[in-house]
Design an enzyme around this catalytic site. Structure first.
Site, PDB file in Angstrom:
ATOM      1  N   ARG A 112       0.888  -1.181   0.000  1.00  0.00           N
ATOM      2  CA  ARG A 112       0.000   0.000   0.000  1.00  0.00           C
ATOM      3  C   ARG A 112       0.915   1.218   0.000  1.00  0.00           C
ATOM      4  NH1 ARG A 112      -5.434   1.282   3.437  1.00  0.00           N
ATOM      5  NH2 ARG A 112      -6.159  -0.171   1.832  1.00  0.00           N
ATOM      6  N   HIS A 152      -7.218   0.742  -6.587  1.00  0.00           N
ATOM      7  CA  HIS A 152      -7.409  -0.188  -5.465  1.00  0.00           C
ATOM      8  C   HIS A 152      -8.053  -1.465  -6.032  1.00  0.00           C
ATOM      9  CE1 HIS A 152      -7.711  -1.524  -1.472  1.00  0.00           C
ATOM     10  NE2 HIS A 152      -8.617  -0.721  -0.973  1.00  0.00           N
ATOM     11  N   GLN A 174      -9.992  -4.099  -3.843  1.00  0.00           N
ATOM     12  CA  GLN A 174     -11.293  -3.607  -3.391  1.00  0.00           C
ATOM     13  C   GLN A 174     -12.342  -3.840  -4.480  1.00  0.00           C
ATOM     14  OE1 GLN A 174     -12.156  -1.923  -0.329  1.00  0.00           O
ATOM     15  NE2 GLN A 174     -14.143  -2.466  -1.149  1.00  0.00           N
ATOM     16  N   ASP A 232     -17.642   6.612  -1.767  1.00  0.00           N
ATOM     17  CA  ASP A 232     -16.409   6.525  -0.985  1.00  0.00           C
ATOM     18  C   ASP A 232     -16.173   7.914  -0.386  1.00  0.00           C
ATOM     19  OD1 ASP A 232     -13.927   5.806   0.062  1.00  0.00           O
ATOM     20  OD2 ASP A 232     -12.865   5.852  -1.855  1.00  0.00           O
TER      21      ASP A 232
HETATM   22  N1   CP Z   1     -11.406  -0.530   2.092  1.00  0.00           N
HETATM   23  C1   CP Z   1     -10.133  -0.556   2.541  1.00  0.00           C
HETATM   24  O1   CP Z   1      -9.183  -0.766   1.785  1.00  0.00           O
HETATM   25  O2   CP Z   1     -10.023  -0.355   3.870  1.00  0.00           O
HETATM   26  P1   CP Z   1      -8.664  -0.177   4.688  1.00  0.00           P
HETATM   27  O3   CP Z   1      -8.113   1.171   4.307  1.00  0.00           O
HETATM   28  O4   CP Z   1      -9.062  -0.244   6.123  1.00  0.00           O
HETATM   29  O5   CP Z   1      -7.720  -1.257   4.273  1.00  0.00           O
HETATM   30  N1  NVA Z   2     -10.338   6.459  -1.482  1.00  0.00           N
HETATM   31  C1  NVA Z   2      -9.946   6.008  -0.166  1.00  0.00           C
HETATM   32  C2  NVA Z   2     -10.130   4.531  -0.064  1.00  0.00           C
HETATM   33  C3  NVA Z   2      -9.801   3.940   1.275  1.00  0.00           C
HETATM   34  C4  NVA Z   2      -9.970   2.470   1.309  1.00  0.00           C
HETATM   35  C5  NVA Z   2      -8.512   6.416   0.127  1.00  0.00           C
HETATM   36  O1  NVA Z   2      -7.667   6.293  -0.765  1.00  0.00           O
HETATM   37  O2  NVA Z   2      -8.243   6.874   1.232  1.00  0.00           O
END
Ligand code: CP
Ligand code: NVA
Length: 307
Positions: free
Chosen positions: A102, A129, A132, A222
């Site tokens: 990440r 992502h 997801q 989101d």
């Molecule tokens: N949806 C998601 O990726 O959540 P986290 O940021 O908690 O991993």
């Molecule tokens: N769009 C959000 C998703 C978190 C899972 C972010 O990048 O913070």
């Protein structure tokens, strides 16, 4: 080396195969069976941003498969000037069988993958992502029984999650509608990218949330301020205020389900009434992160085990 950095690193046939393994392992898990398909395999998670779902669902999935995980943060020097990303990736991949990353910038995960001799899986970057979106479409299939011919409406910021969903929708014959102010819709570069990787995508971008959610099978939102955008929070709140998913908007999509990748900022992009309401599947959606990533790990590593 097979890396999963962007959704289009999987073909529609790959997604079918991953979903089939996920389904099988989820059914077994619900009966109390945890099939150790990856004994002795080690997964490293290298995270530059916080995470509940991605971290824990990957770690639990690997444990169920009989492998183990190492969660690596700042103490390894990742993302600092301690050593180059190339050296970090080259060395880490000598010890482990798969790396879940990440990163703040998508360019960082690309550097890591270029150096790694084991698969690298994207656990979120500023650009996309993929894990997801995979779990989201798996959840849609569980609910509706199919995916093709359906419509997914994303209301809010056209961000990393929205971009990943748009690509997967194009691959799986799902129409994608994005409702956002012009500035928060997809960039011209990303639209060009979509026309190259999923030319068949039925894409609608509109400033009208009601138009977007009409006849949608899924209404998705989101956060308005993603991780790393905190300094722009006030402006985003003001611009995106008309895009809150509330009970009035959901009345325009009475037979749709409601999804959110979580974490949610209740009262901003979604009301309590919607996220806790009868159309919401957010908990099942989060649970499926583990089942689908388990399927992905078993499919990816089972194909080509290190000796
Ligand atoms: N949806 C998601 O990726 O959540 P986290 O940021 O908690 O991993
Ligand atoms: N769009 C959000 C998703 C978190 C899972 C972010 O990048 O913070």
């Amino acid at each position: 080396m097979r890396h999963i950095l962007v959704p289009e690193d999987l073909s529609p046939a790959d997604i079918d195969a991953v979903f089939a393994v996920s389904r099988d392992l989820k059914t077994k898990y619900e009966k109390g069976i945890r099939e150790p398909l990856l004994p002795g395999r080690v997964m490293a998670l290298v995270f530059e941003k916080p995470s509940l779902r991605t971290r824990v669902s990957f770690e639990a999935a690997m444990a169920h498969l009989g492998g183990s995980s190492l969660f690596l943060g700042e103490d390894t020097g990742f993302g600092s000037s301690r050593e180059s990303m190339a050296d970090f990736g080259r060395v880490l991949s000598q010890y482990v069988d798969v790396i879940v990353c990440r990163t703040k910038s998508h360019a960082t995960i690309e550097k890591m993958a270029a150096a790694s001799s084991v698969p690298v899986i994207n656990g979120l970057t500023d650009f996309c992502h993929p894990c997801q979106a995979l779990a989201d479409l798996y959840t849609l299939k569980e609910h509706v029984g199919r995916m093709n011919g359906l419509k997914l409406a994303f209301v809010g910021d056209g961000n990393n999650v929205a971009r990943s969903l748009a690509v997967l929708c194009g691959m799986l014959d799902i129409s994608f509608a994005l409702a956002a102010p012009k500035e928060f819709q997809f960039s011209p570069q990303f639209r060009k990218h979509l026309s190259e990787v999923v030319p068949e995508l039925d894409l609608m971008e509109t400033i009208d949330p009601k138009k977007a959610v009409e006849s949608a099978a899924v209404v998705y939102t989101d956060v308005w301020t993603s991780m790393g955008q905190e300094s722009d929070r006030l402006r985003r709140k003001k611009e995106l205020e008309p895009y809150r998913v509330d009970e009035t908007l959901m009345r325009h999509a009475p037979s749709s389900i409601f999804m959110h990748c979580l974490p949610a900022r209740r009262g901003e992009e979604v009301t309590d009434g919607v996220i806790d309401g009868p159309q919401s599947v957010v908990v099942q959606q989060a649970a499926n992160r583990m089942h689908v990533q388990k399927g992905l790990l078993a499919w990816l590593l089972g194909q080509k085990m290190k000796p």
